[in-house]
Design an enzyme around this catalytic site. Structure first.
Site, mmCIF file in Angstrom:
data_model
loop_
_atom_site.group_PDB
_atom_site.id
_atom_site.type_symbol
_atom_site.label_atom_id
_atom_site.label_comp_id
_atom_site.label_asym_id
_atom_site.label_seq_id
_atom_site.Cartn_x
_atom_site.Cartn_y
_atom_site.Cartn_z
ATOM 1 N N ASP A 23 -16.640 56.720 -8.762
ATOM 2 C CA ASP A 23 -15.202 56.856 -8.510
ATOM 3 C C ASP A 23 -14.782 58.309 -8.317
ATOM 4 O OD1 ASP A 23 -13.459 57.506 -11.470
ATOM 5 O OD2 ASP A 23 -15.629 57.377 -11.376
ATOM 6 N N ASP B 41 -16.872 55.905 -16.607
ATOM 7 C CA ASP B 41 -15.452 56.273 -16.711
ATOM 8 C C ASP B 41 -14.757 56.173 -15.363
ATOM 9 O OD1 ASP B 41 -15.087 57.182 -19.560
ATOM 10 O OD2 ASP B 41 -16.727 58.523 -19.004
ATOM 11 N N ASP C 232 -21.498 54.169 -12.397
ATOM 12 C CA ASP C 232 -20.849 55.144 -13.255
ATOM 13 C C ASP C 232 -20.059 54.365 -14.310
ATOM 14 O OD1 ASP C 232 -19.838 57.697 -14.112
ATOM 15 O OD2 ASP C 232 -17.994 57.273 -13.017
#
Length: 231
Positions: free
Chosen positions: A167, A11, A9
């Site tokens: 996250d 961000d 991922d």
């Protein structure tokens, strides 16, 4: 398992743009004498429509919709804060180790291509990624698995030889739905969710930062998992 692919991922995992986004909304709410609700931020994280959720919430509190100028001001503030953020700990080392072993590396993000590509170049890591799959594609976004499935197709690899890093809860959900082993790396912006043991229940492992990982430790982790499953 032969580990041959890593899927990241962006961000909040490669760069702490999540806190930049949160701070931009906190400042926007405070300009109107309000506070960004913690529960709202928890729902926004990892979603491609997070801005819409916050704009609708603030509009309800103000009794009117946010103007285009107010939305542009918030986006500019987010961009300014995000561009001050460096790579998160362990990212450069893990990318370098994966490159050294010839592993395939892809980025899978719900964000727009222009956002992701500009930051990858700014951070000096764009060359590590053989594929960059973003929310601009005409595919269902996370928590649906489609972006991950598209990335696997671009690289020509199977899910059982890849590991995804996420996250957020929507990201973990998407990776698991794509039949990927997923390592959750909740950052500071996810502290509340990380405190809940069930928040990342679908992840194969939860670690504080990528700094604690190496390819050898990943292979040991998943070899142990497969052995216990077979038994």
């Amino acid at each position: 398992m032969t580990l041959d692919t890593l899927l990241f991922d962006f961000d909040g995992l490669i760069c702490d743009t999540e806190n930049a986004a949160r701070e931009s909304w906190q400042q926007t709410y405070r300009e109107f004498g309000l506070e960004l609700p913690a529960g709202l931020w928890a729902r926004m994280r990892g979603r491609h429509d997070g801005e819409l959720l916050a704009a609708d919430d603030l509009g309800e509190r103000l009794g009117r919709a946010m103007t285009a100028q107010e939305l542009d001001h918030r986006r500019a503030l987010k961009s300014e804060l995000a561009h001050a953020q460096p790579l998160l700990p362990g990212v450069a080392e893990l990318l370098g180790e994966a490159d050294g072993r010839g592993l395939g590396i892809a980025l899978v993000s719900s964000a727009a291509s222009s956002w992701v590509e500009s930051h990858l170049r700014r951070l000096g890591v764009r060359e590590h990624f053989r594929a960059v799959v973003t929310g601009d594609l005409p595919l269902p976004n996370k928590p649906a698995p489609d972006l991950y499935l598209h990335a696997l197709g671009e690289l020509g690899v199977r899910a059982d030889t890849a590991v995804a890093f996420e996250d957020s809860v929507p990201g973990v959900t998407a990776a698991v739905a794509a039949s990927l082993r997923c390592v959750a790396v909740p950052g500071a912006a996810a502290a509340a969710a990380a405190a809940d043991p069930s928040a990342f229940a679908g992840a194969a492992a939860v670690v504080p930062t990528l700094e604690s990982l190496s390819l050898d430790s990943l292979e040991r982790l998943f070899d142990d998992e497969f052995r216990s499953t077979a038994a």
